[in-house]
Scaffold this active site. Structure first.
Site, PDB file in Angstrom:
ATOM      1  N   ALA A  12       1.567  37.783  94.763  1.00  0.00           N
ATOM      2  CA  ALA A  12       2.986  38.785  96.135  1.00  0.00           C
ATOM      3  C   ALA A  12       2.808  40.372  95.941  1.00  0.00           C
ATOM      4  O   ALA A  12       3.915  40.693  97.128  1.00  0.00           O
ATOM      5  CB  ALA A  12       4.480  38.276  94.813  1.00  0.00           C
ATOM      6  N   ARG A  17      -1.987  50.640  95.772  1.00  0.00           N
ATOM      7  CA  ARG A  17      -3.456  52.113  96.224  1.00  0.00           C
ATOM      8  C   ARG A  17      -3.741  51.491  96.648  1.00  0.00           C
ATOM      9  O   ARG A  17      -5.213  52.395  96.878  1.00  0.00           O
ATOM     10  CB  ARG A  17      -3.453  52.082  94.744  1.00  0.00           C
ATOM     11  N   SER A 106      -5.098  35.991  88.112  1.00  0.00           N
ATOM     12  CA  SER A 106      -4.227  37.146  89.467  1.00  0.00           C
ATOM     13  C   SER A 106      -5.117  36.865  91.164  1.00  0.00           C
ATOM     14  O   SER A 106      -6.368  36.821  91.001  1.00  0.00           O
ATOM     15  CB  SER A 106      -4.722  38.592  88.396  1.00  0.00           C
ATOM     16  N   GLY A 107      -4.576  36.922  91.673  1.00  0.00           N
ATOM     17  CA  GLY A 107      -5.228  37.138  93.337  1.00  0.00           C
ATOM     18  C   GLY A 107      -6.383  38.686  93.297  1.00  0.00           C
ATOM     19  O   GLY A 107      -7.098  37.869  94.474  1.00  0.00           O
ATOM     20  N   ASN A 390     -18.103  27.262 134.914  1.00  0.00           N
ATOM     21  CA  ASN A 390     -16.569  26.440 134.309  1.00  0.00           C
ATOM     22  C   ASN A 390     -15.705  26.457 134.442  1.00  0.00           C
ATOM     23  O   ASN A 390     -15.353  25.997 134.455  1.00  0.00           O
ATOM     24  CB  ASN A 390     -17.171  26.343 133.023  1.00  0.00           C
ATOM     25  N   TYR A 391     -14.912  27.871 135.221  1.00  0.00           N
ATOM     26  CA  TYR A 391     -14.213  28.134 135.406  1.00  0.00           C
ATOM     27  C   TYR A 391     -13.470  28.514 136.279  1.00  0.00           C
ATOM     28  O   TYR A 391     -13.947  29.499 136.511  1.00  0.00           O
ATOM     29  CB  TYR A 391     -13.370  29.141 134.559  1.00  0.00           C
TER      30      TYR A 391
HETATM   31  C1  UD1 Z   1      -0.954  43.066  83.735  1.00  0.00           C
HETATM   32  C2  UD1 Z   1      -0.778  43.281  82.706  1.00  0.00           C
HETATM   33  C3  UD1 Z   1      -1.051  43.605  82.008  1.00  0.00           C
HETATM   34  C4  UD1 Z   1      -2.774  43.729  81.884  1.00  0.00           C
HETATM   35  C5  UD1 Z   1      -2.899  44.188  83.499  1.00  0.00           C
HETATM   36  C6  UD1 Z   1      -4.388  43.477  83.401  1.00  0.00           C
HETATM   37  C7  UD1 Z   1       1.996  41.999  82.739  1.00  0.00           C
HETATM   38  C8  UD1 Z   1       3.024  42.700  82.540  1.00  0.00           C
HETATM   39  N1  UD1 Z   1       0.950  42.863  82.610  1.00  0.00           N
HETATM   40  O1  UD1 Z   1      -0.100  44.633  83.656  1.00  0.00           O
HETATM   41  O2  UD1 Z   1      -0.640  43.778  80.540  1.00  0.00           O
HETATM   42  O3  UD1 Z   1      -3.698  44.605  81.343  1.00  0.00           O
HETATM   43  O4  UD1 Z   1      -1.885  43.104  83.901  1.00  0.00           O
HETATM   44  O5  UD1 Z   1      -4.476  43.568  85.451  1.00  0.00           O
HETATM   45  O6  UD1 Z   1       1.405  41.763  82.735  1.00  0.00           O
HETATM   46  N2  UD1 Z   1       2.780  40.510  90.523  1.00  0.00           N
HETATM   47  C9  UD1 Z   1       3.421  39.151  91.211  1.00  0.00           C
HETATM   48  N3  UD1 Z   1       3.867  39.148  91.479  1.00  0.00           N
HETATM   49  C10 UD1 Z   1       5.170  40.549  90.918  1.00  0.00           C
HETATM   50  C11 UD1 Z   1       4.113  41.405  89.967  1.00  0.00           C
HETATM   51  C12 UD1 Z   1       2.938  41.287  90.336  1.00  0.00           C
HETATM   52  O7  UD1 Z   1       2.592  38.616  91.841  1.00  0.00           O
HETATM   53  O8  UD1 Z   1       6.195  40.831  90.642  1.00  0.00           O
HETATM   54  C13 UD1 Z   1       0.535  40.298  91.147  1.00  0.00           C
HETATM   55  C14 UD1 Z   1       0.030  41.206  91.571  1.00  0.00           C
HETATM   56  O9  UD1 Z   1      -0.295  40.963  92.989  1.00  0.00           O
HETATM   57  C15 UD1 Z   1      -0.918  41.165  90.299  1.00  0.00           C
HETATM   58  C16 UD1 Z   1      -0.362  40.336  89.186  1.00  0.00           C
HETATM   59  O10 UD1 Z   1       0.691  39.899  89.460  1.00  0.00           O
HETATM   60  O11 UD1 Z   1      -2.468  40.235  91.424  1.00  0.00           O
HETATM   61  C17 UD1 Z   1      -0.702  41.682  88.506  1.00  0.00           C
HETATM   62  O12 UD1 Z   1       0.135  42.696  88.558  1.00  0.00           O
HETATM   63  P1  UD1 Z   1       0.331  44.257  88.944  1.00  0.00           P
HETATM   64  O13 UD1 Z   1       1.219  44.605  88.924  1.00  0.00           O
HETATM   65  O14 UD1 Z   1      -0.787  44.878  88.683  1.00  0.00           O
HETATM   66  O15 UD1 Z   1       0.038  43.952  86.531  1.00  0.00           O
HETATM   67  P2  UD1 Z   1      -0.455  45.326  85.951  1.00  0.00           P
HETATM   68  O16 UD1 Z   1       1.151  46.184  85.768  1.00  0.00           O
HETATM   69  O17 UD1 Z   1      -1.421  45.843  86.533  1.00  0.00           O
HETATM   70 MG    MG Z   2      -2.472  45.486  87.991  1.00  0.00          MG
END
Ligand code: UD1
Ligand code: MG
Length: 476
Positions: A12, A17, A106-107, A390-391
């Site tokens: 989501a 970045r 994670s996506g 054809n068209y």
């Molecule tokens: C998260 C972890 C951290 C870990 C890191 C690894 C938490 C609080 N922290 O941090 O411990 O070391 O990933 O990469 O979980 N996302 C959503 N909805 C949201 C927030 C995030 O779908 O509201 C999704 C993002 O799109 C992404 C994933 O969750 O795919 C991780 O989110 P991100 O914001 O990157 O988390 P980090 O702060 O990096």
């Molecule tokens: Mg992250």
């Protein structure tokens, strides 16, 4: 692994970045949007359903994933991104009655392997509510740290922004990949707060909750490259390169020659048979399948193409959603559009385009032709410059060319049209009416010759040009 497994893939986030108008998870790694990888991996491990949590550009992500995975994926909307804990909470909404284990992925982590997830699942004892993946980094800045007690047992995860100096020195970090019991997850998420540096619901807090409930949380270590995410374009390029190496190494291991694997761009779902040679700067995308003993020469771009054994595809050929049967020769500079089918031993040459058309066994269309909505019989010859019309601006019509037909150069075939077996079409003809088998059809003005008139014509042209020059001189 336990019988009931589902997955929640978090996708989501905006990916600020990336500096992109496009959702981060739709950026491509090795010819495929990043989000495809965790979805496919979860499905390979038997997860049903796979729930994708979408938010930023939800519609575009949902459309792309549905196109690639028509079955088995459910979507949950996280309209506002309030943290990973909140994302998973939304995901659970799509699994109201599910009992069993859930992979949380994670996506934006495409390189994760099946082996690591199998190790993760195997690490969980029957009574454990969860396990997670960690990795070691020289510079752990930004990641959640794994905090362990005196006996080395995992106590909690602290996010970088919330960590003390001492905690920030910890180099073991959270990969954001979990295997959790559904009932525990429901209960733990209900207890999450957002009293932290980012004001977010942290999924990582479920570790502390499990411990408070008297459980043990285990972690498995992964190769840092495998769990790396793409946060910016430079990291995206790194992941792309790493994935390409992995895909290309696997193909070479099964007997495919990649002349320069660093410059050959092949999607992870592409299949290639033994002793096929792929030259540099070739792109093979989607569900492309290529047989054995083929040559795909430089500059070719194939998407969702099906290619039989022993086919030679010469340079700069573009094939999309089309089929080529064994030992055909295509290119250079040919274009096969959707639903083109080239039968065995047929030849398609330079600047020939086929769309929704079949070229029969041994038939040839070697130069400069458009064959659309047509069928060409076995061993027929389609001359240079032949066009199927054809068209008519409204409807599309078919052209059927029989076996052994010879279509002379620059013929214009106005559909709907049938040309019977072994007929001839004279060069330069416009053909609008059916041609019966074995007939010869002319559709052009008869040639007229005026004997010796060339000299007179030249004299006349010369005189006119001189008169014009004189007239101009007077005016000037
Ligand atoms: C998260 C972890 C951290 C870990 C890191 C690894 C938490 C609080 N922290 O941090 O411990 O070391 O990933 O990469 O979980 N996302 C959503 N909805 C949201 C927030 C995030 O779908 O509201 C999704 C993002 O799109 C992404 C994933 O969750 O795919 C991780 O989110 P991100 O914001 O990157 O988390 P980090 O702060 O990096
Ligand atoms: Mg992250």
């Amino acid at each position: 692994m336990s019988a009931n497994v589902a997955a929640i893939v978090m996708a989501a986030g905006q990916g600020t970045r990336m500096k992109s108008g496009k959702a981060k998870v739709l950026h491509a790694v090795c010819e495929e949007p990043m989000v495809s990888y965790p979805v496919r991996l979860a499905q390979a491990l038997g997860a049903a359903p796979v729930v994708l949590v979408v938010g930023h550009q939800a519609e575009a992500v949902e459309a792309e994933v549905t196109r690639r995975f028509p079955d088995g994926v459910a979507f949950a909307l996280q309209a506002e991104q309030k943290g990973t804990g909140h994302a998973v909470m939304m995901g659970l909404g799509a699994l109201p009655d599910f009992e069993g284990r859930i992979f949380i992925l994670s996506g934006d982590v495409p390189l994760l392997t099946r082996g690591t997830l199998e190790r993760l699942a195997a690490s969980v004892g029957d009574a454990d509510p969860l396990a997670l993946v960690s990795f070691l980094l020289d510079d752990p800045t930004g990641y959640g740290r794994l905090i362990r007690d005196g006996e080395g047992r995992l106590a909690r995860i602290v996010e970088h922004k919330d960590a003390s100096e001492a905690e920030r020195a910890v180099q073991e970090v959270n990969a954001g990949i979990y295997y959790v019991d559904a009932a525990f997850l429901r209960s733990a998420l209900a207890r999450l707060g957002n009293d932290n540096a980012q004001g977010e619901y942290y999924l990582t807090d479920i570790v502390g909750i499990a411990l408070a409930d008297g459980h043990t949380v285990r972690s498995v270590l992964a190769d840092p490259q495998e769990v790396a995410g793409a946060n910016d374009r430079a990291q995206l390029a790194d992941l792309d390169r790493a994935m390409r190496r992995r895909v290309n190494a696997a193909l070479m291991a099964t007997g495919v020659t990649l002349v320069d694997p660093e410059r050959t761009y092949i999607g992870s779902q592409v299949q290639i048979g033994r002793d096929t040679v792929v030259e540099p700067n070739v792109y093979l995308r989607g569900q492309t399948a290529i047989g054995a003993d083929c040559i795909v020469d430089t500059g070719c771009v194939l998407s969702d193409a099906t290619i039989g054994d022993g086919v030679h595809i010469k340079p700069y050929t573009v094939i999309e959603d089309a089929t080529v049967h064994r030992e055909a020769i295509i290119g250079p500079f040919s274009r096969l559009r959707p639903k083109a089918e080239i039968m065995e031993h047929a030849h398609v040459g330079n600047f020939v385009e086929l769309k929704n058309a079949q070229l029969g066994p041994g038939a040839k269309a070697n130069h400069l032709a458009y064959i659309g909505d047509a069928s060409v019989g076995p061993k027929a010859n389609v001359g240079a410059g032949t066009i199927t019309c054809n068209y008519d601006g409204y409807g599309k019509y078919r052209t059927n060319i029989g076996a052994g037909v010879f279509v002379g150069s620059n013929a214009t075939l106005v559909a709907p049209l049938t040309i019977g077996d072994n007929a001839y079409v004279a060069a330069g003809s416009t053909i609008t009416d059916e041609v019966m088998p074995d007939d010869v059809a002319f559709g052009r003005a008869r040639q007229v010759v005026k004997q010796g008139r060339a000299t007179a014509l030249r004299e006349k042209a010369k005189a006119e040009a001189e008169a014009a020059k004189k007239a101009k001189g007077k005016v000037g």
